[in-house]
Design a protein around this motif. Structure first.
Motif, PDB file in Angstrom:
ATOM      1  N   MET A   1       1.010  -1.321   0.059  1.00 33.98           N
ATOM      2  CA  MET A   1      -0.087  -0.089   0.070  1.00 33.98           C
ATOM      3  C   MET A   1       0.966   1.338   0.011  1.00 33.98           C
ATOM      4  SD  MET A   1      -3.153  -0.966   0.088  1.00 33.98           S
ATOM      5  CE  MET A   1      -4.084   0.263   0.889  1.00 33.98           C
ATOM      6  N   LEU A   2       0.492   2.378  -0.790  1.00 34.99           N
ATOM      7  CA  LEU A   2       1.137   3.556  -0.773  1.00 34.99           C
ATOM      8  C   LEU A   2       0.226   4.626  -0.666  1.00 34.99           C
ATOM      9  CD1 LEU A   2       4.085   5.293  -1.507  1.00 34.99           C
ATOM     10  CD2 LEU A   2       3.131   4.919  -4.103  1.00 34.99           C
ATOM     11  N   TRP A   3       0.647   5.613   0.186  1.00 33.26           N
ATOM     12  CA  TRP A   3      -0.273   6.843   0.435  1.00 33.26           C
ATOM     13  C   TRP A   3       0.685   8.074   0.238  1.00 33.26           C
ATOM     14  CZ3 TRP A   3      -0.602   2.589   3.303  1.00 33.26           C
ATOM     15  CH2 TRP A   3      -1.888   1.868   3.658  1.00 33.26           C
ATOM     16  N   SER A   4      -0.077   9.261  -0.376  1.00 31.50           N
ATOM     17  CA  SER A   4       0.864  10.476  -0.190  1.00 31.50           C
ATOM     18  C   SER A   4      -0.519  11.375   0.209  1.00 31.50           C
ATOM     19  CB  SER A   4       1.109  10.592  -1.969  1.00 31.50           C
ATOM     20  OG  SER A   4      -0.130  10.771  -2.793  1.00 31.50           O
ATOM     21  N   ALA A   5       0.223  12.639   0.263  1.00 33.29           N
ATOM     22  CA  ALA A   5      -0.126  13.802   0.887  1.00 33.29           C
ATOM     23  C   ALA A   5       0.595  15.007   0.065  1.00 33.29           C
ATOM     24  CB  ALA A   5      -0.260  14.024   2.247  1.00 33.29           C
ATOM     25  N   GLY A   6      -0.092  16.240  -0.044  1.00 35.16           N
ATOM     26  CA  GLY A   6       0.779  17.462  -0.304  1.00 35.16           C
ATOM     27  C   GLY A   6       0.226  18.015  -1.779  1.00 35.16           C
ATOM     28  N   SER A   7       1.081  18.888  -2.286  1.00 36.73           N
ATOM     29  CA  SER A   7       1.169  19.271  -3.480  1.00 36.73           C
ATOM     30  C   SER A   7       0.676  18.379  -4.644  1.00 36.73           C
ATOM     31  CB  SER A   7       2.419  20.406  -3.916  1.00 36.73           C
ATOM     32  OG  SER A   7       2.227  20.913  -5.109  1.00 36.73           O
ATOM     33  N   ASN A   8      -0.113  19.031  -5.518  1.00 40.79           N
ATOM     34  CA  ASN A   8      -0.763  18.062  -6.544  1.00 40.79           C
ATOM     35  C   ASN A   8      -1.401  18.787  -7.545  1.00 40.79           C
ATOM     36  OD1 ASN A   8      -1.408  15.185  -7.181  1.00 40.79           O
ATOM     37  ND2 ASN A   8      -3.410  15.430  -6.792  1.00 40.79           N
ATOM     38  N   GLY A 370       4.049  -5.038   8.453  1.00 43.51           N
ATOM     39  CA  GLY A 370       4.921  -4.837   7.071  1.00 43.51           C
ATOM     40  C   GLY A 370       5.967  -3.897   7.217  1.00 43.51           C
ATOM     41  N   ARG A 371       6.878  -3.729   6.291  1.00 47.16           N
ATOM     42  CA  ARG A 371       7.746  -2.835   6.345  1.00 47.16           C
ATOM     43  C   ARG A 371       7.509  -1.474   6.031  1.00 47.16           C
ATOM     44  NH1 ARG A 371      11.406  -0.965   2.193  1.00 47.16           N
ATOM     45  NH2 ARG A 371      10.382  -2.876   1.104  1.00 47.16           N
ATOM     46  N   VAL A 372       7.583  -0.423   6.603  1.00 54.31           N
ATOM     47  CA  VAL A 372       7.213   1.081   6.481  1.00 54.31           C
ATOM     48  C   VAL A 372       8.188   1.818   5.862  1.00 54.31           C
ATOM     49  CG1 VAL A 372       6.165   3.038   7.380  1.00 54.31           C
ATOM     50  CG2 VAL A 372       5.545   0.784   8.255  1.00 54.31           C
ATOM     51  N   SER A 373       8.178   2.321   4.647  1.00 51.70           N
ATOM     52  CA  SER A 373       9.046   3.257   3.935  1.00 51.70           C
ATOM     53  C   SER A 373       8.477   4.733   3.850  1.00 51.70           C
ATOM     54  CB  SER A 373       9.155   2.746   2.533  1.00 51.70           C
ATOM     55  OG  SER A 373       9.873   1.400   2.855  1.00 51.70           O
ATOM     56  N   ILE A 374       9.346   5.487   4.083  1.00 54.50           N
ATOM     57  CA  ILE A 374       8.940   6.862   3.816  1.00 54.50           C
ATOM     58  C   ILE A 374       9.892   7.770   2.954  1.00 54.50           C
ATOM     59  CG2 ILE A 374       7.908   7.213   6.168  1.00 54.50           C
ATOM     60  CD1 ILE A 374      10.588   8.568   7.307  1.00 54.50           C
ATOM     61  N   TRP A 375       9.230   8.610   2.044  1.00 59.04           N
ATOM     62  CA  TRP A 375       9.811   9.693   1.284  1.00 59.04           C
ATOM     63  C   TRP A 375       9.350  11.058   1.379  1.00 59.04           C
ATOM     64  CZ3 TRP A 375       8.447   4.557  -0.172  1.00 59.04           C
ATOM     65  CH2 TRP A 375       9.536   4.124  -0.491  1.00 59.04           C
ATOM     66  N   ALA A 376      10.146  12.185   0.947  1.00 57.05           N
ATOM     67  CA  ALA A 376       9.446  13.330   1.086  1.00 57.05           C
ATOM     68  C   ALA A 376       9.875  14.098  -0.284  1.00 57.05           C
ATOM     69  CB  ALA A 376       9.938  14.187   2.174  1.00 57.05           C
ATOM     70  N   SER A 381       4.740  14.377   0.777  1.00 58.01           N
ATOM     71  CA  SER A 381       4.977  13.227   1.555  1.00 58.01           C
ATOM     72  C   SER A 381       4.430  11.907   1.305  1.00 58.01           C
ATOM     73  CB  SER A 381       4.394  13.531   3.200  1.00 58.01           C
ATOM     74  OG  SER A 381       5.302  14.704   3.806  1.00 58.01           O
ATOM     75  N   TRP A 382       5.042  10.852   1.481  1.00 60.60           N
ATOM     76  CA  TRP A 382       4.738   9.335   1.059  1.00 60.60           C
ATOM     77  C   TRP A 382       5.096   8.285   2.148  1.00 60.60           C
ATOM     78  CZ3 TRP A 382       3.239   9.224  -4.261  1.00 60.60           C
ATOM     79  CH2 TRP A 382       3.381  10.360  -5.130  1.00 60.60           C
ATOM     80  N   ILE A 383       4.188   7.317   2.220  1.00 61.62           N
ATOM     81  CA  ILE A 383       4.311   6.296   3.330  1.00 61.62           C
ATOM     82  C   ILE A 383       4.134   5.148   2.384  1.00 61.62           C
ATOM     83  CG2 ILE A 383       3.539   5.396   5.487  1.00 61.62           C
ATOM     84  CD1 ILE A 383       3.055   8.302   6.391  1.00 61.62           C
ATOM     85  N   ALA A 384       4.808   4.013   2.586  1.00 64.25           N
ATOM     86  CA  ALA A 384       4.531   2.839   2.004  1.00 64.25           C
ATOM     87  C   ALA A 384       4.585   1.667   3.100  1.00 64.25           C
ATOM     88  CB  ALA A 384       5.546   2.646   1.017  1.00 64.25           C
ATOM     89  N   VAL A 385       3.505   0.712   2.965  1.00 66.30           N
ATOM     90  CA  VAL A 385       3.564  -0.329   3.891  1.00 66.30           C
ATOM     91  C   VAL A 385       3.616  -1.626   2.918  1.00 66.30           C
ATOM     92  CG1 VAL A 385       2.520  -1.620   5.598  1.00 66.30           C
ATOM     93  CG2 VAL A 385       2.233   0.904   5.526  1.00 66.30           C
ATOM     94  N   GLN A 386       4.854  -2.375   3.094  1.00 67.17           N
ATOM     95  CA  GLN A 386       4.795  -3.498   2.052  1.00 67.17           C
ATOM     96  C   GLN A 386       5.323  -4.648   2.931  1.00 67.17           C
ATOM     97  OE1 GLN A 386       6.776  -2.433  -1.705  1.00 67.17           O
ATOM     98  NE2 GLN A 386       7.875  -1.101  -0.570  1.00 67.17           N
ATOM     99  N   SER A 387       4.780  -6.027   2.685  1.00 68.53           N
ATOM    100  CA  SER A 387       5.040  -6.899   3.326  1.00 68.53           C
ATOM    101  C   SER A 387       6.348  -7.320   3.410  1.00 68.53           C
ATOM    102  CB  SER A 387       4.228  -8.250   2.479  1.00 68.53           C
ATOM    103  OG  SER A 387       4.891  -8.397   1.118  1.00 68.53           O
ATOM    104  N   HIS A 388       7.002  -7.888   4.370  1.00 68.99           N
ATOM    105  CA  HIS A 388       8.275  -8.326   4.658  1.00 68.99           C
ATOM    106  C   HIS A 388       9.175  -9.133   3.369  1.00 68.99           C
ATOM    107  CE1 HIS A 388       8.718  -6.036   8.192  1.00 68.99           C
ATOM    108  NE2 HIS A 388       7.722  -6.661   8.875  1.00 68.99           N
TER     109      HIS A 388
END
Length: 388
Positions: A1-8, A370-376, A381-388
């Protein structure tokens, strides 16, 4: 799963709209349910330009070989999303066709990706072959690295010439970009860069721009990571020390040369962030929007907890906001602070956040294993949750 927020404004959040999102919303990949990745693929990395986003995906073939793909969304007006989307804005992630076979790179796959303002860079790799660094998009300040300051958008990519810096075959170990400058470390070779140079962010050069790659001086050979701001460049060295080049007008390089036991470095446009082996996060630079996460007289980000309850995992810097992920018992938490004009911290408002606040999970019901990854990115901003 991937989520994002902000300028678009150009669809760079990949949520199917062209409207800023003040909360985290699921991203869409072509042919997939919102929030989900294409089948049998995992997200390796995200990279961000002013209004475009790149996603490097990886899958495993039946023979066990890993295959990578480059997807993108947002603004393609300058050609930064490849020939299929010139002059378009796309609001969902789509595969980018860079016409590799037509240009003699059959069998090559993307391995490293980054972006400057309106330009995309990818290191293409193929077994037993030299790496090839390609650039595509705008060239306002020599961003493409092709020996000219300006160039019109083209339908094909450019190859950045790195051969004469290498004793053997080209092998790229590190690739990083700021708004308009780029740094590359060649395996067994020097650190080179191009783009804007007027503030010394590419070392001791006499011109305001470097339209072609040049060796950075001074720059040591033991660099293991680089982070680029708007007018400064920061290096992490193998011994855990830190060095920098460029502007210190906003104290973005203040005291970094005294740091030891550094584990990672990251940059906002006008700030520098260093994690240490002790689990601290140190910051220096502009604090106009609270992006340092502490009072100007301090240097450590003021989290309302201790290392006994939260273990720092990763830091991601956007244009002028910061995300940090922590292992907090069985859950991974994401905290954020700084500039929030576009709702890029996902807290439902557009007011700046001057001290760290928890932005993920929004409540305990949304905590996922799951493994949580972040990017900006630039206001995103971006948050991903992926299975290990």
């Amino acid at each position: 799963m991937l989520w994002s927020a902000g300028s678009n404004g150009h669809g760079q959040l990949a949520n199917g709209s062209l409207i800023d999102s003040h909360i985290f919303s699921p991203c869409s990949f072509l042919g997939c349910l919102p929030g989900t990745l294409p089948q049998n693929r995992k997200l390796v990395h995200l990279a961000f330009g002013a209004n475009h986003t790149l996603a490097l995906l990886e899958s495993t073939e039946r023979d066990g070989q890993k295959v990578t793909e480059l997807w993108g969304c947002g603004d393609g007006n300058a050609g930064q999303l490849g020939p299929s989307f010139i002059g378009e804005s796309i609001a969902t992630f789509r595969p980018l066709d860079l016409l590799l076979e037509r240009n003699g790179l059959a069998g090559y796959l993307p391995r490293l990706v980054c972006a400057s303002w309106q330009t995309t860079y990818a290191v293409m790799s193929c077994p037993a072959m030299p790496d090839v660094l390609i650039s595509i998009g705008a060239n306002d300040f020599g961003d493409l690295g092709i020996g000219a300051i300006r160039a019109k958008p083209v339908r094909d990519f450019h190859i950045v010439g790195l051969e004469h810096f290498c004793a053997g075959a080209v092998a790229v170990a590190l690739l990083a970009a700021g708004q308009h400058h780029v740094v590359v470390r060649l395996a067994g070779g020097p650190i080179v860069g191009w783009g804007t140079a007027r503030h010394g962010q590419l070392g001791a050069v006499e011109t305001p721009f470097l339209p072609s790659p040049a060796v950075l001086t001074p720059a040591r050979a033991d660099v293991i990571h680089a982070a680029l701001g708007h007018q400064h460049t920061v290096f992490l060295h193998a011994a855990g020390t830190v060095s920098g080049l460029g502007s210190n007008r906003k104290r973005q390089l203040h005291g970094i040369g005294n740091r030891t036991r550094a584990r990672s470095v990251a940059c906002t446009w006008n700030g520098t962030y260093i994690t240490t082996d002790d689990g601290d996060l140190l910051s220096t630079g502009s604090n106009a929007n609270g992006q340092l996460g502490h009072a100007d007289s301090d240097d450590a980000v003021a989290f309302p907890f201790t290392a006994a309850t939260h273990q720092l995992l990763h830091v991601a810097c956007g244009s002028e906001h910061v995300l940090a992920s922590f292992a907090a018992g069985p859950t991974t938490e994401v905290w954020g602070w700084g500039w929030n004009e576009h709702g890029n911290l996902g807290v439902g408002t557009t007011e700046d956040v001057r001290l760290p606040c928890k932005i993920w999970p929004p409540d305990s019901s949304q905590a996922q294993s799951g493994r949580v990854s972040i990017w900006a990115g630039l206001g995103t901003s971006w948050i991903a949750v992926q299975s290990h």
